[in-house]
Design an enzyme around this catalytic site. Structure first.
Site, PDB file in Angstrom:
ATOM      1  N   LEU A  33       7.376  -9.493 -10.863  1.00 29.19           N
ATOM      2  CA  LEU A  33       6.865  -8.857  -9.650  1.00 29.19           C
ATOM      3  C   LEU A  33       5.812  -9.730  -8.969  1.00 29.19           C
ATOM      4  O   LEU A  33       5.005 -10.393  -9.620  1.00 29.19           O
ATOM      5  CB  LEU A  33       6.262  -7.490  -9.989  1.00 29.19           C
ATOM      6  CG  LEU A  33       7.194  -6.476 -10.662  1.00 29.19           C
ATOM      7  CD1 LEU A  33       6.490  -5.124 -10.797  1.00 29.19           C
ATOM      8  CD2 LEU A  33       8.498  -6.321  -9.905  1.00 29.19           C
ATOM      9  N   HIS A  34       5.855  -9.725  -7.641  1.00 28.21           N
ATOM     10  CA  HIS A  34       4.967 -10.565  -6.845  1.00 28.21           C
ATOM     11  C   HIS A  34       4.489  -9.795  -5.618  1.00 28.21           C
ATOM     12  O   HIS A  34       4.703  -8.574  -5.511  1.00 28.21           O
ATOM     13  CB  HIS A  34       5.665 -11.867  -6.453  1.00 28.21           C
ATOM     14  CG  HIS A  34       7.031 -11.678  -5.841  1.00 28.21           C
ATOM     15  ND1 HIS A  34       7.236 -10.972  -4.674  1.00 28.21           N
ATOM     16  CD2 HIS A  34       8.260 -12.111  -6.245  1.00 28.21           C
ATOM     17  CE1 HIS A  34       8.524 -10.980  -4.365  1.00 28.21           C
ATOM     18  NE2 HIS A  34       9.175 -11.664  -5.298  1.00 28.21           N
ATOM     19  N   HIS A  37       6.939  -7.476  -3.794  1.00 23.47           N
ATOM     20  CA  HIS A  37       7.137  -6.189  -4.470  1.00 23.47           C
ATOM     21  C   HIS A  37       5.924  -5.274  -4.276  1.00 23.47           C
ATOM     22  O   HIS A  37       6.072  -4.065  -4.092  1.00 23.47           O
ATOM     23  CB  HIS A  37       7.370  -6.414  -5.967  1.00 23.47           C
ATOM     24  CG  HIS A  37       8.591  -7.218  -6.278  1.00 23.47           C
ATOM     25  ND1 HIS A  37       8.543  -8.422  -6.938  1.00 23.47           N
ATOM     26  CD2 HIS A  37       9.905  -6.998  -6.007  1.00 23.47           C
ATOM     27  CE1 HIS A  37       9.756  -8.903  -7.075  1.00 23.47           C
ATOM     28  NE2 HIS A  37      10.605  -8.067  -6.517  1.00 23.47           N
ATOM     29  N   GLN A  61      24.719 -10.149 -11.895  1.00 26.93           N
ATOM     30  CA  GLN A  61      24.601 -10.826 -10.602  1.00 26.93           C
ATOM     31  C   GLN A  61      24.384 -12.328 -10.728  1.00 26.93           C
ATOM     32  O   GLN A  61      24.242 -13.032  -9.724  1.00 26.93           O
ATOM     33  CB  GLN A  61      23.494 -10.202  -9.752  1.00 26.93           C
ATOM     34  CG  GLN A  61      22.060 -10.454 -10.217  1.00 26.93           C
ATOM     35  CD  GLN A  61      21.061  -9.675  -9.398  1.00 26.93           C
ATOM     36  OE1 GLN A  61      20.966  -8.440  -9.504  1.00 26.93           O
ATOM     37  NE2 GLN A  61      20.285 -10.366  -8.564  1.00 26.93           N
ATOM     38  N   LYS A 149      13.388 -10.070   2.812  1.00 28.21           N
ATOM     39  CA  LYS A 149      13.657 -11.423   2.332  1.00 28.21           C
ATOM     40  C   LYS A 149      15.147 -11.596   2.031  1.00 28.21           C
ATOM     41  O   LYS A 149      15.677 -12.713   2.057  1.00 28.21           O
ATOM     42  CB  LYS A 149      12.829 -11.651   1.055  1.00 28.21           C
ATOM     43  CG  LYS A 149      13.163 -12.888   0.258  1.00 28.21           C
ATOM     44  CD  LYS A 149      12.680 -14.149   0.933  1.00 28.21           C
ATOM     45  CE  LYS A 149      12.645 -15.318  -0.045  1.00 28.21           C
ATOM     46  NZ  LYS A 149      13.826 -15.455  -0.887  1.00 28.21           N
ATOM     47  N   SER A 185       8.765 -15.570  -3.571  1.00 30.67           N
ATOM     48  CA  SER A 185       9.957 -15.423  -4.408  1.00 30.67           C
ATOM     49  C   SER A 185       9.585 -15.766  -5.838  1.00 30.67           C
ATOM     50  O   SER A 185       8.748 -16.647  -6.072  1.00 30.67           O
ATOM     51  CB  SER A 185      11.074 -16.360  -3.928  1.00 30.67           C
ATOM     52  OG  SER A 185      12.109 -16.478  -4.889  1.00 30.67           O
ATOM     53  N   ARG A 187      11.366 -17.374  -7.784  1.00 21.20           N
ATOM     54  CA  ARG A 187      11.829 -18.746  -8.035  1.00 21.20           C
ATOM     55  C   ARG A 187      10.872 -19.797  -7.476  1.00 21.20           C
ATOM     56  O   ARG A 187      11.021 -20.984  -7.783  1.00 21.20           O
ATOM     57  CB  ARG A 187      13.242 -18.940  -7.469  1.00 21.20           C
ATOM     58  CG  ARG A 187      14.303 -18.173  -8.255  1.00 21.20           C
ATOM     59  CD  ARG A 187      15.714 -18.472  -7.761  1.00 21.20           C
ATOM     60  NE  ARG A 187      16.723 -17.905  -8.626  1.00 21.20           N
ATOM     61  CZ  ARG A 187      17.302 -16.718  -8.453  1.00 21.20           C
ATOM     62  NH1 ARG A 187      16.940 -15.970  -7.407  1.00 21.20           N
ATOM     63  NH2 ARG A 187      18.199 -16.267  -9.291  1.00 21.20           N
TER      64      ARG A 187
END
Length: 280
Positions: A33-34, A37, A61, A149, A185, A187
């Site tokens: 979570l960032h 979120h 996914q 996003k 993100s 990532r």
């Protein structure tokens, strides 16, 4: 904040909440979570009486060559952020309970999911819809929160909800950016400082696209060409797609319709795959 990791317990809690007449807002996440979120949790508090956040790295996914095993798992910080922002329940189901041995049922949307991300990630939206539909059945939300996003995900989920007559409302939250402009993100944590500096060219390119539209440019091809030119100056960036699309159908557009279309970009920074977009 209550922490739940069993499906039966989450289902029972959701049933009790609904029977008490309260409204449930649900934020499904992959964890890690960032700030994006956090923004959605705060929005969810305005939408419902009870906010449920799930943190589950959904194996369905991820393709065989993608980063499922590498994807960050940050359970402790996830719980701290969710509680700090006002979530009422953090649901963290185990993979073996969500998708036990022999699981063989999948949900597929076959039109909106086809272009853009599915070109290089063919299992992405099938995996998202299958997982989310199961989570909807467990959590029983009145509203689901999705970040802008991921505009194709919003469009695909909305279409599936409409087609299947699911009693769930979709509420979206704006793209959240770090102070340097990079879209937040999980990532991003993969990026070195040098890679991050090059990735910032994408934000600059998107701002340029918006400026062109505001100055009266209507040709999608012209705007795509300009954005491609800006990104090509960075040697670590490799374009997967740059497209101007209808924000609801994901259909590619030749002429800009201000307010109804967006520029969507997917790209590699060396071996890190990222996405970004801007409403035109």
């Amino acid at each position: 904040m209550q922490k739940i990791d069993k499906i039966a317990e989450m289902s029972a809690a959701a049933k009790a909440i609904r029977e008490s007449g309260k409204r449930i807002a649900f934020l499904p996440t992959l964890g890690a979570l960032h700030a994006g979120h956090a923004n959605l949790i705060r929005l969810a508090r305005l939408q419902a009486d009870v906010v449920v956040v799930s943190a589950f790295v959904n194996p369905l996914q991820f393709g065989p060559s993608e980063d499922f095993l590498k994807y960050p798992r940050t359970a402790v910080s996830d719980a701290l952020l969710a509680e700090r922002e006002g979530a009422d329940i953090l649901f963290t189901p185990a993979q073996e309970e969500m998708f036990p041995r022999g699981f063989s049922t999948h949900v597929l949307e076959e039109v909106i999911s086809k272009p853009l991300c599915s070109i290089t990630r063919p299992v992405l939206f099938r995996g998202v819809l299958t997982c989310w539909l199961k989570l909807f059945n467990i959590v029983q939300p009145h509203v689901v929160m999705i970040g802008e996003k991921d505009p194709q995900q919003i469009a695909v989920v909305r279409k599936a909800i409409g087609d299947l007559l699911l009693p769930v409302e979709v509420v979206t939250g704006a793209v959240v950016r770090d102070v340097d402009g990079l879209a937040v993100s999980a990532r991003n944590n993969y990026l070195t400082p040098t890679q991050r500096e090059e990735a910032l060219a994408v934000y600059g390119a998107l701002k340029r696209a918006k400026e062109m539209v505001e100055s009266g440019v209507k040709s999608a091809d012209r705007i795509v060409a300009e954005v491609t030119h800006i990104m090509s100056a960075k040697r670590r960036l490799r374009v997967i797609y740059i497209s101007v699309v209808d924000r609801n159908t994901m259909d590619a557009l030749r002429e800009i319709v201000p307010g109804n279309c967006l520029m969507a970009i997917s790209y590699w920074v060396d071996e890190v795959k990222l996405t970004d977009n801007v409403l035109l």
